[in-house]
Scaffold this motif. Sequence first.
Motif, PDB file in Angstrom:
ATOM      1  N   VAL A  38     -28.432 -49.116   8.589  1.00 55.09           N
ATOM      2  CA  VAL A  38     -29.264 -50.273   8.911  1.00 55.09           C
ATOM      3  C   VAL A  38     -29.168 -50.670  10.367  1.00 55.09           C
ATOM      4  O   VAL A  38     -29.743 -51.674  10.789  1.00 55.09           O
ATOM      5  CB  VAL A  38     -28.892 -51.485   8.014  1.00 55.09           C
ATOM      6  N   LEU A  39     -28.311 -49.922  11.203  1.00 54.69           N
ATOM      7  CA  LEU A  39     -28.137 -50.264  12.614  1.00 54.69           C
ATOM      8  C   LEU A  39     -28.722 -49.174  13.513  1.00 54.69           C
ATOM      9  O   LEU A  39     -28.507 -47.975  13.255  1.00 54.69           O
ATOM     10  CB  LEU A  39     -26.650 -50.419  12.938  1.00 54.69           C
ATOM     11  N   PRO A  40     -29.402 -49.581  14.599  1.00 53.34           N
ATOM     12  CA  PRO A  40     -29.931 -48.588  15.522  1.00 53.34           C
ATOM     13  C   PRO A  40     -28.809 -48.004  16.367  1.00 53.34           C
ATOM     14  O   PRO A  40     -27.907 -48.746  16.810  1.00 53.34           O
ATOM     15  CB  PRO A  40     -30.920 -49.392  16.369  1.00 53.34           C
ATOM     16  N   PRO A  41     -28.776 -46.711  16.681  1.00 52.66           N
ATOM     17  CA  PRO A  41     -27.713 -46.087  17.469  1.00 52.66           C
ATOM     18  C   PRO A  41     -27.557 -46.724  18.844  1.00 52.66           C
ATOM     19  O   PRO A  41     -26.466 -46.714  19.412  1.00 52.66           O
ATOM     20  CB  PRO A  41     -28.153 -44.627  17.580  1.00 52.66           C
ATOM     21  N   ALA A  42     -28.598 -47.287  19.382  1.00 54.00           N
ATOM     22  CA  ALA A  42     -28.518 -47.857  20.727  1.00 54.00           C
ATOM     23  C   ALA A  42     -27.766 -49.176  20.761  1.00 54.00           C
ATOM     24  O   ALA A  42     -27.518 -49.730  21.845  1.00 54.00           O
ATOM     25  CB  ALA A  42     -29.907 -48.036  21.307  1.00 54.00           C
ATOM     26  N   ARG A  43     -27.379 -49.687  19.555  1.00 54.06           N
ATOM     27  CA  ARG A  43     -26.638 -50.943  19.538  1.00 54.06           C
ATOM     28  C   ARG A  43     -25.231 -50.784  18.984  1.00 54.06           C
ATOM     29  O   ARG A  43     -24.484 -51.750  18.918  1.00 54.06           O
ATOM     30  CB  ARG A  43     -27.399 -51.975  18.674  1.00 54.06           C
ATOM     31  N   VAL A  44     -24.854 -49.581  18.614  1.00 50.13           N
ATOM     32  CA  VAL A  44     -23.582 -49.381  17.911  1.00 50.13           C
ATOM     33  C   VAL A  44     -22.573 -48.675  18.813  1.00 50.13           C
ATOM     34  O   VAL A  44     -22.839 -47.591  19.363  1.00 50.13           O
ATOM     35  CB  VAL A  44     -23.787 -48.558  16.636  1.00 50.13           C
ATOM     36  N   VAL A  45     -21.432 -49.334  18.934  1.00 48.61           N
ATOM     37  CA  VAL A  45     -20.269 -48.722  19.609  1.00 48.61           C
ATOM     38  C   VAL A  45     -19.320 -48.261  18.521  1.00 48.61           C
ATOM     39  O   VAL A  45     -18.930 -49.050  17.660  1.00 48.61           O
ATOM     40  CB  VAL A  45     -19.552 -49.720  20.538  1.00 48.61           C
ATOM     41  N   ALA A  46     -18.938 -46.995  18.559  1.00 46.91           N
ATOM     42  CA  ALA A  46     -18.120 -46.454  17.472  1.00 46.91           C
ATOM     43  C   ALA A  46     -16.916 -45.690  18.035  1.00 46.91           C
ATOM     44  O   ALA A  46     -16.971 -45.138  19.133  1.00 46.91           O
ATOM     45  CB  ALA A  46     -18.952 -45.535  16.602  1.00 46.91           C
ATOM     46  N   ALA A  47     -15.880 -45.700  17.225  1.00 47.13           N
ATOM     47  CA  ALA A  47     -14.673 -44.930  17.543  1.00 47.13           C
ATOM     48  C   ALA A  47     -14.502 -43.864  16.492  1.00 47.13           C
ATOM     49  O   ALA A  47     -14.959 -44.014  15.366  1.00 47.13           O
ATOM     50  CB  ALA A  47     -13.442 -45.824  17.582  1.00 47.13           C
ATOM     51  N   LEU A  48     -13.856 -42.796  16.867  1.00 46.38           N
ATOM     52  CA  LEU A  48     -13.665 -41.715  15.919  1.00 46.38           C
ATOM     53  C   LEU A  48     -12.770 -42.136  14.762  1.00 46.38           C
ATOM     54  O   LEU A  48     -12.872 -41.587  13.663  1.00 46.38           O
ATOM     55  CB  LEU A  48     -13.058 -40.498  16.651  1.00 46.38           C
ATOM     56  N   ASP A  49     -11.948 -43.123  14.970  1.00 47.99           N
ATOM     57  CA  ASP A  49     -11.020 -43.632  13.959  1.00 47.99           C
ATOM     58  C   ASP A  49     -11.597 -44.921  13.392  1.00 47.99           C
ATOM     59  O   ASP A  49     -11.755 -45.919  14.113  1.00 47.99           O
ATOM     60  CB  ASP A  49      -9.651 -43.879  14.587  1.00 47.99           C
ATOM     61  N   ASP A  50     -11.912 -44.949  12.027  1.00 45.49           N
ATOM     62  CA  ASP A  50     -12.490 -46.149  11.415  1.00 45.49           C
ATOM     63  C   ASP A  50     -11.561 -47.340  11.522  1.00 45.49           C
ATOM     64  O   ASP A  50     -12.003 -48.491  11.595  1.00 45.49           O
ATOM     65  CB  ASP A  50     -12.804 -45.875   9.942  1.00 45.49           C
ATOM     66  N   ASP A  51     -10.225 -47.092  11.518  1.00 50.66           N
ATOM     67  CA  ASP A  51      -9.269 -48.192  11.565  1.00 50.66           C
ATOM     68  C   ASP A  51      -9.205 -48.862  12.941  1.00 50.66           C
ATOM     69  O   ASP A  51      -8.551 -49.884  13.109  1.00 50.66           O
ATOM     70  CB  ASP A  51      -7.866 -47.687  11.210  1.00 50.66           C
ATOM     71  N   ALA A  52      -9.831 -48.270  13.934  1.00 53.53           N
ATOM     72  CA  ALA A  52      -9.746 -48.807  15.286  1.00 53.53           C
ATOM     73  C   ALA A  52     -10.821 -49.846  15.560  1.00 53.53           C
ATOM     74  O   ALA A  52     -10.838 -50.435  16.642  1.00 53.53           O
ATOM     75  CB  ALA A  52      -9.864 -47.663  16.296  1.00 53.53           C
ATOM     76  N   ALA A  53     -11.731 -50.109  14.588  1.00 50.73           N
ATOM     77  CA  ALA A  53     -12.890 -50.943  14.859  1.00 50.73           C
ATOM     78  C   ALA A  53     -12.523 -52.353  15.318  1.00 50.73           C
ATOM     79  O   ALA A  53     -13.044 -52.863  16.310  1.00 50.73           O
ATOM     80  CB  ALA A  53     -13.778 -50.994  13.616  1.00 50.73           C
TER      81      ALA A  53
END
Length: 951
Positions: free
Chosen positions: A824-839
């Motif tokens: 539901v989120l556009p890629p141009a607005r999402v900052v992601a880390a390879l580790d889900d626990d780091a969010a």
Amino acid sequence: MSGVNDPFGTQRLREAVLAAWSASPTRFREDANAEEDLRIGAYRDRLLVELAQNAADAAGFGGHLRLSIVDGELRAANTGAPLDADGVAALASLRASSKRDILGTVGQFGVGFSAVLSVTDEPEVVSSTGSVRFSAQRTREIPEIQRHVAARSGQVPVLRLVWPTDSAPPAGFDTEIRLPLRADVDQAALLANFREQAPDLLLALPGLASIEVAGSRWTSSDSGDTVVLTGPAGTTRWMLRRGSGKLSDTAGLGMETSAEWLVCWAIPVTDAGVPQPLAEDVLHAPTPTDERLSLPARLIASLPIEASRRRVMASAAVTEVLAEAAKLYPALVFGVPEEHRTALVPVPGFPRSDVDAQLRELIVAELRAQAWLPGVAESLTPAVARVLEIPSDSLADLLSDVVPNLAAAWLANPGHAHALASLEVSRLRIPEVVAALTGISQEPSWWQQVYAALLPFAENDAAIRENLSGLPVPLADGRTLPGPRGTLLADEPEFLSDLDVPGLRLVHPEAANPLLERLGARHAGAAEVLDSLQEAVERSVADASAGLIVSGLAHAVLGLVSQAGGRPWLKSLALPDSAGDWREADELALPGSRFLEVLDQESPLGLLDPEFAERWSADVLSAVGVLTGFAVIVDEEPIGPEHDLADEEEWWSSSGEEPKRVVAVRDLDLVADDKWPEALRLLAMEPATWQALREPGGYTAWWISRYALLDGRAPRFWRTASASDLIGLYDPLPLDLGDDLAAAAGVRTHLEIKDASDAEDLLDRLGDPARLVPHGVSLRAHAALAGSVDVSLIDAPEHVRVLSGEAVDAEDCVVLDAPWLLAVLPPARVVAALDDDAAEALAELLDLPVASESAGDVTGGDLVPWAELGAVVVAAELLGFDLPLEGVIVHDELKANDQRVHWWVDRHNRVHCEDTPDGLARALAWAADRWIDRHVIHAILEDPDPRTVLS
């Protein structure tokens, strides 16, 4: 005795005596008493003395005396002047003598002749000019004196009435005394006594040349200063000193003219002239008396003696003669070799007699006043002489210019102690030697000789060592210390010849001796001497600035370093630079060093004087801090940023914990900006600098990574070519340093965030629109950033890298905290880390919300147990995991935020999905905590066959 020739008028002499007796009975008693006194006083042991005296008086010089016993008669034959009328008169007078000019000489046939009465009552004197006899028996038979004889029970004077005889002396002799021995006389003992006395009598009576006793013969050879006595037992030699004169006052003797005195000192000597002192003797006047003496030499003197010939008469004449004898005594001392002279000094002790006491006092006074005592330079008077406590010839020679009137050293030997004590010679004891040496100026080599002379005595005598504690010691700097304790004896004197260091207690090399070590000096090798120079080294630059000469110190230290190695404080050593100034060693570079090529032209470091540098190896100069390359500081117990390193305080506080040790390369700030590649290579070439560069958490790598310049940028700006996880974030190093050196210098080799500065730099690079950062690099970078630093230390970035790969304004972005939200989120607005626990940590760092905070919810659907879904069961069995207990809410069509999604997790943590392989696979993987297997589960759901898993 009719018909006998009477050349001496004995009848007249008899008549005169008888007339005197007839006229005065008292006179008879006086004569009888006087003779009895003489007979009793003249003991038998003086018989030979008196016979020899008479013979000597008769002979004058060269006389001979022969003693024998013939038919019970003792016969004493002698050469010399025969009997005359005066002699006969003297024999019969009891009180008279034919010689009165020599003091103490009774004369031929004087009172001493009465000694014959100890062995006979019928003495006869037979001479070539006539003979006479005395007879007690004939005296008793004279009618005129019968009443006197009866009154004294037959006791009559023997030597008052004399009769002529017709006897003649034996051939070769002029006179013979014949003494018919009484029955009580032991003839053998008498002759034995004569043999014992014969040698002494020849010495005492120079008028006799020989004495013969019953066939045994003794002869005397007199050469003036020496008398040689030869007898049955061998030969003895006596050294003599004779003197004579006239008394200044003879009133006490009742003489009308001044009497002559004779004195002779005699001492037995060996053929080599070595004296053999007498242990005990008697005064000879000139024959033996009973006056016992304790002098080393025999005194033969003409002295007034009592009628018994045993004691000296107390008189002014005796005092004067004894004084003259004492004045002559030093002449005897001068006659013996110097090393034996003290043997002639009367030693302290109780006097044996009054004469002995008087003589000893006079002799010692004379000896104290005359210069006969052997000295180092010349003979000395004992009154001013000083004798060393120890018998060291070499020490005495050395002290002779320092201590006046110093006696020969061998006089300190025990054999001379009593003599020196008698003379009251002053002893120069060790404390006085030290006092005499204190304050004088001598060459170090002279002092070394003094120490060498004292060493043998100090080795075995603790008292001497204690008394030498203040012995002066010359130091290498020209000073002289009062005592060796605390000084240093160097092993390497060749390095110290020019050393002039105020305050250094270094014994001058030319004065060094083991004695100093025995007295407290410390034996010092190169290391000990070097350590003792620390204070001088640390002030050497200041001393040079003050105009003091420090070149000797520099060369001495470098020489010692070549033996003992370096010390950290040696960096302060003043060394000459190329401009002629003196600078600390660690401020100078070795000429020709490659290190100089990388320094900035404005570097404050100087260049060591090339001529000075040629004298020492690079290793020695480097050991004192001269820079042949970068210098390394090592501090195992640092207490603060106090090592004078560039930006040290910043480094000290950068890690949050104080460093446990410091291993750092100094002078990094002096490297020219364009010379850092060469500088880094130099650091890698030397083990010490390479170790410092690789020190974990060390200053060197910290400073270089920030302030060194590689192609105009700090090393931490660059990455190595192999650092794939930094592609797009950091540019590859455009220089070939090698990965190890580059990494050590701070060039990045992998993604690592050490501090807030690193984190801030990485965020800037991620937010740089100009950079093309691969998605994987971005995801890993965000994972590394999450929780890496305290967010209060950095500012949130204005731009962030999003899933589209772009760097966008951070205002409208969120941090992905759940995978289903991506639908539901556009890629141009999402900052992601390879580790889900780091969010959450990443969101806090970036100051962004997490995506779940703005996500909607879903409704509807049917709850279906996982076990009722056949394909799901097959997938779980093939992959070997258990199905979740909770079921899944299945939707025909699933929407969230008005957008169709394949799966979702609602706010109650319930899993939703569409009844499609993609939706079921993701929902099952999430619910079963097998998210990593979601794509394999999807494939099995589409084709539930084992080959799907295997392929």
